[in-house]
Write an enzyme that holds these catalytic residues in place. Sequence first.
Site, PDB file in Angstrom:
ATOM      1  N   CYS A   1       5.911 -27.486  -8.576  1.00  0.00           N
ATOM      2  CA  CYS A   1       4.938 -27.783  -7.513  1.00  0.00           C
ATOM      3  C   CYS A   1       5.362 -27.227  -6.147  1.00  0.00           C
ATOM      4  O   CYS A   1       4.540 -27.089  -5.252  1.00  0.00           O
ATOM      5  CB  CYS A   1       4.701 -29.274  -7.417  1.00  0.00           C
ATOM      6  SG  CYS A   1       4.264 -29.999  -8.996  1.00  0.00           S
TER       7      CYS A   1
ATOM      8  N   HIS B   1       1.717 -31.075  -0.711  1.00  0.00           N
ATOM      9  CA  HIS B   1       1.419 -31.016  -2.147  1.00  0.00           C
ATOM     10  C   HIS B   1       0.559 -32.221  -2.514  1.00  0.00           C
ATOM     11  O   HIS B   1       0.890 -33.362  -2.162  1.00  0.00           O
ATOM     12  CB  HIS B   1       2.738 -31.017  -2.934  1.00  0.00           C
ATOM     13  CG  HIS B   1       2.543 -31.164  -4.404  1.00  0.00           C
ATOM     14  ND1 HIS B   1       1.630 -30.413  -5.101  1.00  0.00           N
ATOM     15  CD2 HIS B   1       3.137 -31.986  -5.318  1.00  0.00           C
ATOM     16  CE1 HIS B   1       1.670 -30.762  -6.378  1.00  0.00           C
ATOM     17  NE2 HIS B   1       2.571 -31.721  -6.534  1.00  0.00           N
TER      18      HIS B   1
ATOM     19  N   ASN C   1      -3.839 -32.969  -9.334  1.00  0.00           N
ATOM     20  CA  ASN C   1      -2.582 -32.270  -9.048  1.00  0.00           C
ATOM     21  C   ASN C   1      -2.531 -30.967  -9.843  1.00  0.00           C
ATOM     22  O   ASN C   1      -2.462 -30.989 -11.071  1.00  0.00           O
ATOM     23  CB  ASN C   1      -1.413 -33.194  -9.438  1.00  0.00           C
ATOM     24  CG  ASN C   1      -0.061 -32.566  -9.218  1.00  0.00           C
ATOM     25  OD1 ASN C   1       0.047 -31.366  -8.949  1.00  0.00           O
ATOM     26  ND2 ASN C   1       0.982 -33.359  -9.350  1.00  0.00           N
TER      27      ASN C   1
HETATM   28  O1  UT7 Z   1       3.746 -32.933  -8.845  1.00  0.00           O
HETATM   29  C1  UT7 Z   1       4.577 -33.984  -9.187  1.00  0.00           C
HETATM   30  C2  UT7 Z   1       3.961 -34.666 -10.352  1.00  0.00           C
HETATM   31  N1  UT7 Z   1       4.299 -36.029 -10.538  1.00  0.00           N
HETATM   32  C3  UT7 Z   1       3.988 -37.021  -9.676  1.00  0.00           C
HETATM   33  O2  UT7 Z   1       3.500 -36.841  -8.606  1.00  0.00           O
HETATM   34  C4  UT7 Z   1       4.271 -38.416 -10.167  1.00  0.00           C
HETATM   35  C5  UT7 Z   1       4.601 -39.374  -9.074  1.00  0.00           C
HETATM   36  N2  UT7 Z   1       4.406 -40.725  -9.553  1.00  0.00           N
HETATM   37  C6  UT7 Z   1       3.178 -41.319  -9.484  1.00  0.00           C
HETATM   38  O3  UT7 Z   1       2.244 -40.766  -8.929  1.00  0.00           O
HETATM   39  C7  UT7 Z   1       3.041 -42.711 -10.058  1.00  0.00           C
HETATM   40  O4  UT7 Z   1       4.304 -43.172 -10.489  1.00  0.00           O
HETATM   41  C8  UT7 Z   1       2.036 -42.761 -11.265  1.00  0.00           C
HETATM   42  C9  UT7 Z   1       0.608 -42.557 -10.734  1.00  0.00           C
HETATM   43  C10 UT7 Z   1       2.357 -41.704 -12.303  1.00  0.00           C
HETATM   44  C11 UT7 Z   1       2.092 -44.132 -11.920  1.00  0.00           C
HETATM   45  O5  UT7 Z   1       1.816 -45.140 -10.971  1.00  0.00           O
HETATM   46  P1  UT7 Z   1       2.772 -46.412 -10.880  1.00  0.00           P
HETATM   47  O6  UT7 Z   1       2.198 -47.291  -9.842  1.00  0.00           O
HETATM   48  O7  UT7 Z   1       4.170 -45.921 -10.678  1.00  0.00           O
HETATM   49  O8  UT7 Z   1       2.582 -47.070 -12.301  1.00  0.00           O
HETATM   50  P2  UT7 Z   1       3.689 -47.424 -13.391  1.00  0.00           P
HETATM   51  O9  UT7 Z   1       4.241 -46.191 -14.010  1.00  0.00           O
HETATM   52  O10 UT7 Z   1       4.646 -48.416 -12.778  1.00  0.00           O
HETATM   53  O11 UT7 Z   1       2.825 -48.185 -14.467  1.00  0.00           O
HETATM   54  C12 UT7 Z   1       2.223 -49.445 -14.173  1.00  0.00           C
HETATM   55  C13 UT7 Z   1       1.421 -49.874 -15.381  1.00  0.00           C
HETATM   56  C14 UT7 Z   1       2.190 -49.759 -16.687  1.00  0.00           C
HETATM   57  O12 UT7 Z   1       1.788 -50.823 -17.507  1.00  0.00           O
HETATM   58  P3  UT7 Z   1       2.707 -52.150 -17.665  1.00  0.00           P
HETATM   59  O13 UT7 Z   1       4.011 -51.648 -18.208  1.00  0.00           O
HETATM   60  O14 UT7 Z   1       2.825 -52.704 -16.277  1.00  0.00           O
HETATM   61  O15 UT7 Z   1       1.932 -53.000 -18.591  1.00  0.00           O
HETATM   62  C15 UT7 Z   1       1.695 -48.470 -17.290  1.00  0.00           C
HETATM   63  O16 UT7 Z   1       1.802 -48.452 -18.698  1.00  0.00           O
HETATM   64  O17 UT7 Z   1       0.283 -49.006 -15.532  1.00  0.00           O
HETATM   65  C16 UT7 Z   1       0.254 -48.482 -16.858  1.00  0.00           C
HETATM   66  N3  UT7 Z   1      -0.369 -47.166 -16.824  1.00  0.00           N
HETATM   67  C17 UT7 Z   1      -1.707 -47.003 -16.854  1.00  0.00           C
HETATM   68  N4  UT7 Z   1      -2.715 -47.886 -16.940  1.00  0.00           N
HETATM   69  C18 UT7 Z   1      -3.969 -47.386 -16.955  1.00  0.00           C
HETATM   70  C19 UT7 Z   1       0.228 -45.964 -16.716  1.00  0.00           C
HETATM   71  N5  UT7 Z   1      -0.712 -44.997 -16.703  1.00  0.00           N
HETATM   72  C20 UT7 Z   1      -1.909 -45.629 -16.763  1.00  0.00           C
HETATM   73  C21 UT7 Z   1      -3.243 -45.155 -16.802  1.00  0.00           C
HETATM   74  N6  UT7 Z   1      -4.227 -46.085 -16.875  1.00  0.00           N
HETATM   75  N7  UT7 Z   1      -3.557 -43.860 -16.720  1.00  0.00           N
END
Ligand code: UT7
Length: 331
Positions: A111, A258, A288
């Site tokens: 990225c 980004h 993204n």
């Molecule tokens: O260019 C660089 C590319 N990468 C990035 O920019 C990633 C940077 N990170 C992020 O943007 C965030 O960490 C995410 C958007 C990927 C995830 O958000 P988060 O607030 O960190 O969520 P999390 O990973 O802590 O997950 C929270 C919950 C989990 O469920 P439990 O374990 O609490 O029951 C996940 O399984 O949300 C669940 N989850 C979803 N639920 C619905 C994860 N993905 C999804 C989804 N829809 N798409």
Amino acid sequence: MTIKITGTGSALPEKKVTNFDLQELVETSDEWIRERTGIAERRISTGDTVATLSAKACSKALEMAGKTAEEVDLILVATCSPEMLLPCCACQVQDIIGASNAAAFDLNAACSGFLFALNTAYVYMQAGIYKNALVIGSEVLSKLVDWSDRGTCVLFGDGAGAAFVEASAEDIFRDNGRKVSMECMVQGSDGTKGMVLSCAERSVDNAFIAEKQTISPYIQMNGQEVYKFATRQVPACIHEALDKAGITVEDVDMFVLHQANVRIIESVAKRLKADISKFPMNLDKIGNMSSATIPVLLDELNRGGRIQGGDRIVMSGFGAGLTYGATVIVW
Ligand code: UT7
């Protein structure tokens, strides 16, 4: 001497995929995706390649700059999702647009790739090696995404952006007294954290290996680790760049970051104590697109008349590697 961006262009696949479409594929919701990322829809290729999207973006950038493809000295494509390992995407672009006099090669810093490529082009020009360059960020990430993994498939999209960069002998000063220039760049990498965002290519395999390895060909990500890295590293490297340039956050007109997650951008603005209105965003519509996000946003702002001559713009990105960078330019 002045080095400036005289043309920008972008190209997106036609197919829009909304959060509601993704609800049909994985257990997710429009509400979750919007709240956690700010993304509502993204463009997904139904045949466009990294090379064809790049070529379309380049043609638009050249048209704006009033240049022909034969006049191009250097083509740099930043991508982490090329369809071909050989030839490189930049050579494919050279062929498609007919830039017969250019040197062409690819660069992969995920990225951060567009910034690393832009910095590379500037340095070539400062050294007097080339007079101009087409710098491209282009991705078709949809083929690297596991469409059954809700943790990643909701984040990414496909697209390309290009900038035509030119050097001229004389200094150019804008009405506000600022000299058109790249004032500063900061680049960094932390390979020790490489596996928090990864995607494998073919593993070692040849006639002399009996045991075949099976590896996932899809993007694997620890989202929270990437999030923590981005919210800490991006403000730190922007501060480093501003310090090097001898300016402060108040001296910056616009931060083109980004476009990964609206919460990351808001956190960066807060840490910099900068007004969020200086952080344009378009990720709600296109998600993204890795190396393509910064040049696509730059083109949108440029064509929309939101960038004026003399504006000081900080571009900053982070991504797999892990890599990060910040570049300060006066438009
Ligand atoms: O260019 C660089 C590319 N990468 C990035 O920019 C990633 C940077 N990170 C992020 O943007 C965030 O960490 C995410 C958007 C990927 C995830 O958000 P988060 O607030 O960190 O969520 P999390 O990973 O802590 O997950 C929270 C919950 C989990 O469920 P439990 O374990 O609490 O029951 C996940 O399984 O949300 C669940 N989850 C979803 N639920 C619905 C994860 N993905 C999804 C989804 N829809 N798409």
